[in-house]
Enzyme design. Structure first.
Site, PDB file in Angstrom:
ATOM      1  N   GLY A 177       0.831  -1.202   0.000  1.00 34.34           N
ATOM      2  CA  GLY A 177       0.000   0.000   0.000  1.00 34.34           C
ATOM      3  C   GLY A 177       0.858   1.241   0.000  1.00 34.34           C
ATOM      4  N   CYS A 178       0.297   2.320   0.457  1.00 30.82           N
ATOM      5  CA  CYS A 178       1.014   3.597   0.500  1.00 30.82           C
ATOM      6  C   CYS A 178       2.315   3.434   1.284  1.00 30.82           C
ATOM      7  CB  CYS A 178       0.121   4.660   1.142  1.00 30.82           C
ATOM      8  SG  CYS A 178       0.957   6.233   1.390  1.00 30.82           S
ATOM      9  N   PHE A 179       3.415   3.791   0.657  1.00 29.88           N
ATOM     10  CA  PHE A 179       4.703   3.565   1.315  1.00 29.88           C
ATOM     11  C   PHE A 179       4.910   4.411   2.552  1.00 29.88           C
ATOM     12  CE2 PHE A 179       6.758   5.823  -2.632  1.00 29.88           C
ATOM     13  CZ  PHE A 179       6.200   7.051  -2.301  1.00 29.88           C
ATOM     14  N   TRP A 180       4.169   5.489   2.696  1.00 29.78           N
ATOM     15  CA  TRP A 180       4.299   6.309   3.918  1.00 29.78           C
ATOM     16  C   TRP A 180       3.960   5.498   5.159  1.00 29.78           C
ATOM     17  CZ3 TRP A 180       0.747  10.825   1.999  1.00 29.78           C
ATOM     18  CH2 TRP A 180       1.390  11.548   0.998  1.00 29.78           C
TER      19      TRP A 180
END
Length: 162
Positions: A12-15
């Protein structure tokens, strides 16, 4: 001094993935970026077009004398939904797919074994296990995003699976 190893996970979102790995003892360096696609040195804007084949990913440099790849991989499978195809929560698209990009045959074997354990527990795991080709670091504003912003992820939380 121990030889450092590298692990690369896409979930998912790497953040959010980066944020949830930052406090693990033995993790020495975290860098978000892109891998698994065909375009050299893609930008975030290009990856978001869904035409490059890249996944948002996290590269982890770790000390295997302090933390094992297996421990990191178990953590990975518990901080994202490995059953959601091409997305995580509200983030939809192939760049948000679940994947382990292994750097050694041992990492591949561990990832496949953990996936089999999850499947035996009834999870319909869609996580890909692929050899790491090239990892392209993301733009600087993406690095350590939640720490810089002073907030926490909305798409990732730990769910005990092992």
């Amino acid at each position: 001094m121990a030889q450092m190893e590298t692990a690369v996970f896409a979930g998912g979102c790497f953040w959010g993935v980066e944020y949830l790995f930052k406090d693990i003892p033995g993790v020495k360096e975290l860098q978000v970026g892109y891998t698994g696609g065909s375009l050299p040195n893609p930008s975030y804007k290009q990856v978001c077009t869904h035409t490059t084949g890249h996944a948002e990913a996290l590269r982890i440099v770790f000390d295997p004398e302090i933390v094992s790849f297996e421990t990191l991989a178990k953590h990975f499978f518990e901080i994202h939904d490995p059953t959601q195809l091409n997305g995580q929560g509200p983030d939809i698209g192939p760049q948000y797919r679940s994947a382990v990009f292994y750097t050694t045959p041992s990492q591949r074997d561990i990832a496949l074994r953990l996936i089999n354990i999850l499947k035996e527990k009834g999870f319909k795991v869609v996580t890909q296990v692929l050899a790491l080709d090239t990892f392209w670091p993301a733009e600087e504003y993406h690095q350590h995003y939640y720490v810089k912003k002073g907030s926490a992820p909305y798409c990732h939380r730990r769910v005990k699976r092992f």
